[in-house]
Every structure is written in structure tokens, then in C-alpha cells.
Design a protein around this motif. Sequence first.
Motif, short mmCIF file in Angstrom:
data_model
loop_
_atom_site.label_atom_id
_atom_site.label_comp_id
_atom_site.label_asym_id
_atom_site.label_seq_id
_atom_site.Cartn_x
_atom_site.Cartn_y
_atom_site.Cartn_z
N GLY A 61 0.77 -1.23 0.00
CA GLY A 61 0.00 0.00 0.00
C GLY A 61 0.80 1.27 0.00
O GLY A 61 0.21 2.37 -0.01
N ASP A 62 2.13 1.19 -0.07
CA ASP A 62 2.93 2.39 0.09
C ASP A 62 2.95 3.29 -1.15
O ASP A 62 3.25 4.48 -1.04
CB ASP A 62 4.36 2.03 0.50
N SER A 63 2.64 2.75 -2.31
CA SER A 63 2.69 3.56 -3.53
C SER A 63 1.34 3.68 -4.23
O SER A 63 1.26 4.23 -5.33
CB SER A 63 3.72 2.99 -4.51
N LEU A 64 0.30 3.22 -3.62
CA LEU A 64 -1.05 3.33 -4.19
C LEU A 64 -1.64 4.68 -3.80
O LEU A 64 -1.60 5.08 -2.63
CB LEU A 64 -1.93 2.20 -3.66
N SER A 65 -2.18 5.39 -4.78
CA SER A 65 -2.72 6.72 -4.49
C SER A 65 -3.91 6.62 -3.53
O SER A 65 -4.70 5.68 -3.62
CB SER A 65 -3.13 7.43 -5.77
N PRO A 66 -4.04 7.58 -2.61
CA PRO A 66 -5.16 7.52 -1.65
C PRO A 66 -6.52 7.47 -2.32
O PRO A 66 -7.43 6.78 -1.86
CB PRO A 66 -4.97 8.81 -0.84
N GLY A 67 -6.67 8.20 -3.43
CA GLY A 67 -7.96 8.21 -4.11
C GLY A 67 -8.34 6.84 -4.65
O GLY A 67 -9.49 6.41 -4.52
N ILE A 68 -7.38 6.16 -5.26
CA ILE A 68 -7.65 4.82 -5.79
C ILE A 68 -7.87 3.84 -4.64
O ILE A 68 -8.76 2.98 -4.71
CB ILE A 68 -6.49 4.37 -6.71
N ARG A 69 -7.09 3.96 -3.58
CA ARG A 69 -7.26 3.07 -2.42
C ARG A 69 -8.67 3.17 -1.85
O ARG A 69 -9.29 2.17 -1.49
CB ARG A 69 -6.24 3.41 -1.34
N GLU A 70 -9.20 4.40 -1.82
CA GLU A 70 -10.54 4.61 -1.28
C GLU A 70 -11.62 4.17 -2.26
O GLU A 70 -12.57 3.49 -1.88
CB GLU A 70 -10.71 6.08 -0.91
N ARG A 71 -11.44 4.54 -3.52
CA ARG A 71 -12.49 4.27 -4.52
C ARG A 71 -12.63 2.78 -4.80
O ARG A 71 -13.73 2.28 -5.02
CB ARG A 71 -12.18 5.02 -5.80
N TYR A 72 -11.50 2.06 -4.80
CA TYR A 72 -11.53 0.64 -5.14
C TYR A 72 -11.16 -0.23 -3.94
O TYR A 72 -10.48 -1.24 -4.09
CB TYR A 72 -10.58 0.38 -6.31
N ALA A 73 -11.62 0.17 -2.78
CA ALA A 73 -11.26 -0.53 -1.55
C ALA A 73 -11.64 -2.01 -1.59
O ALA A 73 -10.95 -2.85 -0.99
CB ALA A 73 -11.94 0.15 -0.35
N ASP A 74 -12.69 -2.34 -2.32
CA ASP A 74 -13.13 -3.73 -2.39
C ASP A 74 -12.20 -4.59 -3.24
O ASP A 74 -12.30 -5.83 -3.21
CB ASP A 74 -14.55 -3.83 -2.95
N ARG A 75 -11.26 -3.96 -3.95
CA ARG A 75 -10.32 -4.70 -4.81
C ARG A 75 -8.89 -4.63 -4.27
O ARG A 75 -7.97 -5.10 -4.95
CB ARG A 75 -10.36 -4.16 -6.24
N VAL A 76 -8.69 -4.02 -3.14
CA VAL A 76 -7.36 -3.83 -2.59
C VAL A 76 -7.09 -4.86 -1.50
O VAL A 76 -7.86 -5.00 -0.55
CB VAL A 76 -7.19 -2.41 -2.01
N LEU A 77 -6.00 -5.60 -1.69
CA LEU A 77 -5.52 -6.54 -0.67
C LEU A 77 -4.19 -6.02 -0.16
O LEU A 77 -3.18 -6.07 -0.87
CB LEU A 77 -5.37 -7.95 -1.24
N ARG A 78 -4.18 -5.52 1.05
CA ARG A 78 -2.95 -4.98 1.61
C ARG A 78 -2.23 -6.07 2.39
O ARG A 78 -2.80 -6.68 3.30
CB ARG A 78 -3.25 -3.79 2.51
N VAL A 79 -0.97 -6.32 2.03
CA VAL A 79 -0.14 -7.34 2.68
C VAL A 79 1.08 -6.63 3.24
O VAL A 79 1.93 -6.14 2.48
CB VAL A 79 0.28 -8.44 1.69
N ALA A 80 1.19 -6.58 4.55
CA ALA A 80 2.23 -5.77 5.19
C ALA A 80 3.59 -6.46 5.25
O ALA A 80 4.58 -5.83 5.61
CB ALA A 80 1.79 -5.38 6.60
N ASP A 81 3.67 -7.72 4.90
CA ASP A 81 4.91 -8.49 4.99
C ASP A 81 6.04 -7.80 4.22
O ASP A 81 5.97 -7.64 3.01
CB ASP A 81 4.67 -9.89 4.43
N GLN A 82 7.10 -7.38 4.92
CA GLN A 82 8.23 -6.72 4.28
C GLN A 82 9.33 -7.70 3.87
O GLN A 82 10.39 -7.28 3.40
CB GLN A 82 8.79 -5.64 5.20
#
Length: 210
Positions: A61-82
Motif C-alpha cells: 500500500g505504500d505507492s497506491l494513491s489515496p484516491g484509488i485506495r478509497e475508490r476501489y477498496a473492495d479490490r485492494v488486498l494490503r499485505v504488510a509483509d516486508q
Amino acid sequence: MRTNEYERTVPEAVVLANGDYPSAPHPLEVLRQAPYVVCCDGAANEYIRRGNLPDMIVGDGDSLSPGIRERYADRVLRVADQETNDQTKAVRFLLGQGKRRIAIVGATGKREDHTLGNISLLIDYMRAGAEVSLYTDHCLILPCRDTRTLGCTPGAQVSIINFGARGIRGEGLAYPLRDFTNWWQGTLNECTGSQFTIEAEGEYLLILPY
């Protein structure tokens, strides 16, 4: 290069990585025909800007624009594993969905360390059971294990990057092969007929210019 078995096989899914967006016909066609598209985090910004809609957006999620993250929240899978990069997270997601024939585009450019990392990870994906191929603007890169035969055209270039394989031999190539210990040693071979064979025990990459 006539890689006939890959031209006939439509991948089950395409991963759009966050390198340089594809500009050549081959990767653009692979992306256009994809039955299922997973964007690696920030790659979704450009994919959506061009009028497309990914089936899933996977990453930290570090490079995804906030607008897209909010608008397409149902299609976003955030995986924090570094411990893995976004490309690997996308491939793992697809494997978890039962999709194993996977093409990757947009994985090169911008940064050489990311490019080398993305290419070398193809071996890991093969080990995990994926039938994976990477399309750049210039070539097709395939992870391989043991003996492999592919169609080609006379004079087409082939590069073999060894990842620990033993007993490497070739048929249908202009120059003899051996157990290369450095990546450059297997580059710029040449097909002599309509197909070539790599005989080996172990893993290697094939780089096939279009």
C-alpha cells in the motif's frame, strides 16, 4: 523468436508490476488479453489512469494513491509483509486462488536492483508450482528446470542464465553450452534451426528476444 507453446497458451492471470509501464506490442497484448489482472500496488495508478480496471490490487500500500485506495477498496488486498516484494505478494495471491499459469509484465525498468530481483524471483515462483513467464518490452524470460525444448526461428538469439544447473548441454544452438558460473557466459547464443533443446539437471532462466 517463435516460442510456440507460449503463444498458444493463454495465462490464467497477468501481474502488472510497478516498473516501467509496458510500451511494446508483446507485453501490451498479453495485458490486453488477460482474463484476470492483478496490479502490484502502485501499478494500479497508471493502469486505471489508462481506462482499465484491475481485478485485484495487491501490495503493502505504500505507492497506491489515496484516491484509488478509497475508490476501489473492495479490490485492494494490503499485505504488510516486508520479507517479500509486491510482485511476490501478487503471485502468491494468484496461487492461493488456484491460478498457476501466470504472466508478468511491467517488472523491469526504473531501478536495476528491483529489475534483477524481479527476474531472479521467477525461479522461486517455479519452485512454488507456478508456470510463470515474464514479458519485457524486449524479450520473454522463462524459468526452466531440467531438459527443455522450444520452437524458434533460425538466427534468433537465446540467452541461458544458470541458477545452479549441472550437465548443461544444448542442441540446435550455434555455440556449445557448459555449466556457466557467471550470468554473462550464457548470453547471446543463436538458434540454428526451428527448435532448440537445453539438456540440464537443475534450474536456469531462458531469455528469448522477440
